[in-house]
Enzyme design. Structure first.
Site, PDB file in Angstrom:
ATOM      1  N   HIS A 115       0.856  -1.253   0.106  1.00 52.91           N
ATOM      2  CA  HIS A 115       0.007  -0.082   0.068  1.00 52.91           C
ATOM      3  C   HIS A 115       0.910   1.172  -0.112  1.00 52.91           C
ATOM      4  O   HIS A 115       1.957   1.136   0.200  1.00 52.91           O
ATOM      5  CB  HIS A 115      -0.954  -0.053   1.192  1.00 52.91           C
ATOM      6  CG  HIS A 115      -0.179  -0.046   2.546  1.00 52.91           C
ATOM      7  ND1 HIS A 115       0.302   1.240   3.128  1.00 52.91           N
ATOM      8  CD2 HIS A 115       0.094  -0.944   3.398  1.00 52.91           C
ATOM      9  CE1 HIS A 115       0.920   0.756   4.338  1.00 52.91           C
ATOM     10  NE2 HIS A 115       0.924  -0.463   4.266  1.00 52.91           N
ATOM     11  N   GLU A 162      -2.318  -7.053   7.643  1.00 51.04           N
ATOM     12  CA  GLU A 162      -0.996  -7.042   8.009  1.00 51.04           C
ATOM     13  C   GLU A 162      -0.712  -7.625   9.523  1.00 51.04           C
ATOM     14  O   GLU A 162      -1.736  -8.178  10.159  1.00 51.04           O
ATOM     15  CB  GLU A 162      -0.812  -5.538   8.506  1.00 51.04           C
ATOM     16  CG  GLU A 162       0.641  -5.298   8.981  1.00 51.04           C
ATOM     17  CD  GLU A 162       1.737  -5.696   8.145  1.00 51.04           C
ATOM     18  OE1 GLU A 162       2.109  -6.868   8.125  1.00 51.04           O
ATOM     19  OE2 GLU A 162       2.378  -4.880   7.402  1.00 51.04           O
TER      20      GLU A 162
END
Length: 199
Positions: free
Chosen positions: A8, A74
């Site tokens: 990202h 994550e």
């Protein structure tokens, strides 16, 4: 089949060097401004459920359908999330974690091995399904931790876990030709979809 394993764009926590983990932090204004379209359009992008990954995929691949994969989120850093290492450098839990080479569980968090098993299982399932469907391309937009887990387990050339964290909006293009027999991925090139990298 080629696999794009992308990270990202930048968030405020990235810029401030805070542990981000599973905190659902959006891209910062500066992070959004840095991004550019990837220059190709996949049929679908597989994304982490966290907003920073979904926002990044929208800019990389405008209008592309997204499929959220929960186990691409994550690593959970537990009570370290949202904190800068300077602010916790005397915390006994943090010191114990560093002493264990970051392999112990964080308070209320995940051990690296558990995280790697979780994320690699999700990744491998996507690869297997894509190969079974004879797809030519698999695109994943997730996190630095996902890159490190996948690449340290499956990637060639062999590198240590922490050596595989790409920059924000960067990642790896991988060749899956030897996946069916050996579960290995060949690094083709690194990419970064920022305006700065394009210049």
């Amino acid at each position: 089949m080629q696999i794009y394993l992308l990270r990202h764009g930048q968030t405020e926590y990235n810029a401030q060097h805070r542990y981000q983990g599973q905190q659902d932090i959006p891209l910062s204004a500066a992070g959004r401004a840095q991004l550019r379209p990837a220059g190709f359009m996949p049929d679908v992008a597989y994304v982490s459920p966290l907003i920073r990954a979904r926002q990044t995929a929208e800019i990389f691949f405008p209008g592309c359908p997204q499929i959220i994969v929960q186990d691409l989120r994550e690593m959970c850093f537990g009570s370290f999330e949202g904190r800068h290492y300077i602010h916790i450098e005397h915390d006994p839990d943090y010191l114990a974690w560093l002493e264990a080479n970051k392999t112990a569980a964080r308070p209320d968090g995940e051990r690296i091995q558990d995280f790697c098993n979780r994320s690699c299982a999700a990744f491998a399932k996507l690869v297997e399904e894509s190969l079974a469907q004879h797809k030519q391309q698999l695109v994943i937009v997730a996190h630095g931790g996902i890159q490190m887990a996948v690449m340290s387990r499956y990637g060639l050339p062999r590198r240590d876990y922490h050596d595989w964290c790409g920059p924000n909006a960067g990642g790896y293009v991988l060749d899956a030709r030897d996946w069916p027999e050996q579960h290995i991925l060949h690094l083709v090139e690194t990419v970064q979809y920022t305006k700065e990298a394009q210049e």
